[in-house]
Design an enzyme around this catalytic site. Sequence first.
Site, PDB file in Angstrom:
ATOM      1  N   ASN A 194       0.830  -1.204   0.000  1.00  0.00           N
ATOM      2  CA  ASN A 194       0.000   0.000   0.000  1.00  0.00           C
ATOM      3  C   ASN A 194       0.867   1.258   0.000  1.00  0.00           C
ATOM      4  OD1 ASN A 194      -2.554  -1.384   0.172  1.00  0.00           O
ATOM      5  ND2 ASN A 194      -2.034  -1.862   2.284  1.00  0.00           N
ATOM      6  N   ARG A 199       7.884   7.028  -1.603  1.00  0.00           N
ATOM      7  CA  ARG A 199       7.814   6.800  -0.150  1.00  0.00           C
ATOM      8  C   ARG A 199       8.540   5.521   0.248  1.00  0.00           C
ATOM      9  NH1 ARG A 199       3.574   4.962   3.666  1.00  0.00           N
ATOM     10  NH2 ARG A 199       4.034   5.959   5.669  1.00  0.00           N
ATOM     11  N   ARG A 251       3.699  -1.846   9.232  1.00  0.00           N
ATOM     12  CA  ARG A 251       4.753  -2.720   8.708  1.00  0.00           C
ATOM     13  C   ARG A 251       5.849  -3.003   9.739  1.00  0.00           C
ATOM     14  NH1 ARG A 251       3.475   1.529   5.804  1.00  0.00           N
ATOM     15  NH2 ARG A 251       2.407   1.309   3.802  1.00  0.00           N
ATOM     16  N   LYS A 300       1.814 -11.314  -3.730  1.00  0.00           N
ATOM     17  CA  LYS A 300       2.470 -10.370  -4.636  1.00  0.00           C
ATOM     18  C   LYS A 300       3.872 -10.009  -4.149  1.00  0.00           C
ATOM     19  CE  LYS A 300      -2.074  -8.563  -5.637  1.00  0.00           C
ATOM     20  NZ  LYS A 300      -2.652  -9.412  -4.572  1.00  0.00           N
ATOM     21  N   PRO A 317       4.304 -11.147 -10.868  1.00  0.00           N
ATOM     22  CA  PRO A 317       3.503 -10.465  -9.841  1.00  0.00           C
ATOM     23  C   PRO A 317       2.331  -9.725 -10.492  1.00  0.00           C
ATOM     24  CG  PRO A 317       5.846  -9.944  -9.638  1.00  0.00           C
ATOM     25  CD  PRO A 317       5.662 -10.609 -10.959  1.00  0.00           C
ATOM     26  N   ASP A 319      -0.337  -6.785  -9.922  1.00  0.00           N
ATOM     27  CA  ASP A 319      -0.784  -5.621  -9.164  1.00  0.00           C
ATOM     28  C   ASP A 319      -1.894  -4.932  -9.955  1.00  0.00           C
ATOM     29  OD1 ASP A 319       0.645  -4.747 -11.292  1.00  0.00           O
ATOM     30  OD2 ASP A 319       1.628  -3.115 -10.232  1.00  0.00           O
ATOM     31  N   HIS A 321      -1.752  -2.422 -11.997  1.00  0.00           N
ATOM     32  CA  HIS A 321      -1.363  -2.123 -13.377  1.00  0.00           C
ATOM     33  C   HIS A 321      -1.418  -3.385 -14.246  1.00  0.00           C
ATOM     34  CE1 HIS A 321      -0.212   1.953 -12.434  1.00  0.00           C
ATOM     35  NE2 HIS A 321       0.546   1.530 -11.440  1.00  0.00           N
ATOM     36  N   PHE A 367       4.702  -3.359 -17.135  1.00  0.00           N
ATOM     37  CA  PHE A 367       4.430  -2.558 -15.945  1.00  0.00           C
ATOM     38  C   PHE A 367       5.005  -1.156 -16.112  1.00  0.00           C
ATOM     39  CE2 PHE A 367       5.870  -0.861 -11.882  1.00  0.00           C
ATOM     40  CZ  PHE A 367       4.711  -0.912 -11.125  1.00  0.00           C
TER      41      PHE A 367
END
Length: 426
Positions: A194, A199, A251, A300, A317, A319, A321, A367
């Site tokens: 997320n 970041r 996390r 993922k 993976p 996601d 996109h 991606f």
Amino acid sequence: IIFSLRCRACLVTGYAFWLWSRQRYSKLMRLMKIAGKLGKGAKPRWGQPFSPWHCLGVQNRDELDIFNTLTCGQCFRWKPESSEEFLGVLGAHVVRLRQGLAQPEVQFSFQENPALPPAQNCAAHLRAQLREYFQLDTVPLAQLYQQWASPAAAGGMVTPLQARFAEVAESVRGLRLLRQDPEECLFSFVCSQNNHIKRISSMVERLCLRYGSPIGGPDYRGAVVLHGFPSLPALARASEAELRKLGFGYRAPYIIAAARQVLERNSGDASSWLARLREATVEDSAVVKQLQTLTGVGRKVADCVALFSLGRPGVVPVDTHIWDVALRYIPGLPPDPKLNSTVYSQIHDAFRESFGPYCGWAHTVLFAGELRSGGSRRGGSAKATAALSPASGKAARPKSRPRSPSAASGEKPAVKKPRTGKGRKT
């Protein structure tokens, strides 16, 4: 006047010490940057001087484009110094990479690390390490691009996925998957849940600054010593409260728990548990399932770690996109599909059918193509690259920040348990 200057110096020093004691590292970095600019108007230089530029042995962008490779969300420790140069940490060395627009030859420069023996502080050693990192001697990238973009030339039928690849291949050429350190890759992608690329990079940097060992610098701001990635014991000893103060939120316990679990699996063996997962005798599905046994690692994240660090080029993976790509270019999905394990497997099979054993590499190109073209077209979240444009050398201004392959999925954390406090709810 002298008394006034001394008082001001004492105040600044006291403020810096207070910021350090409260773990407010971002403000401390800004204070050091300002102090560096005021000191004789020059950037402070940390650590050893950089070596002269050396050739990596790559002469064209079809085999390696460092901009496309280092800004696609598979790694988080390379910072652009200009449109042609990157500064980063590779193992125990601070390294600069350069690839000009007019001169596509890739060059590198590095700082010697006094803690290492002379044999590891030479250009030949760094060249071999970088070539392994970019997998230059094992994967013929230009040949793969040609096969994926023009399957009809080899007598095959063109699938919608291959047609989409042909559309984006020219703008995302030379994108190689990295062979990253498994431990660094694992904890970087635990941070990616997320989250977006900018970041994630900031979080990984704070993790290294707090728990890693200094190895040199300057970094891209010119005022902070760069640190190596923390060791497993350092992460296992970390305090959850301190990680939360550093901005890791929910996390924080996942990082500590996963570090302790990997340490337990390393005990009593000559090689590490993650290194053993690189062995060719272990199947891709078994690798992903074993990674999912770690706290905070979902499907993922496990796929990203397997693809970007464990030598599993056939892992895909999924996601938001790639999910969007699947809805547009993979026929045969259910009318109103949800991303469950069955649909996930269907998407993987479609990529495997279109791109063969290196379908994970083609997945990453698609991606990156989604990031370059504005991301999801389903009205959800438009994405664009936030890095420097190699054509203009100016910073792009995306409508929203790009996400990493695991972060863009929007998946909830793999471990769900109620919490209290100011942190973000799971």
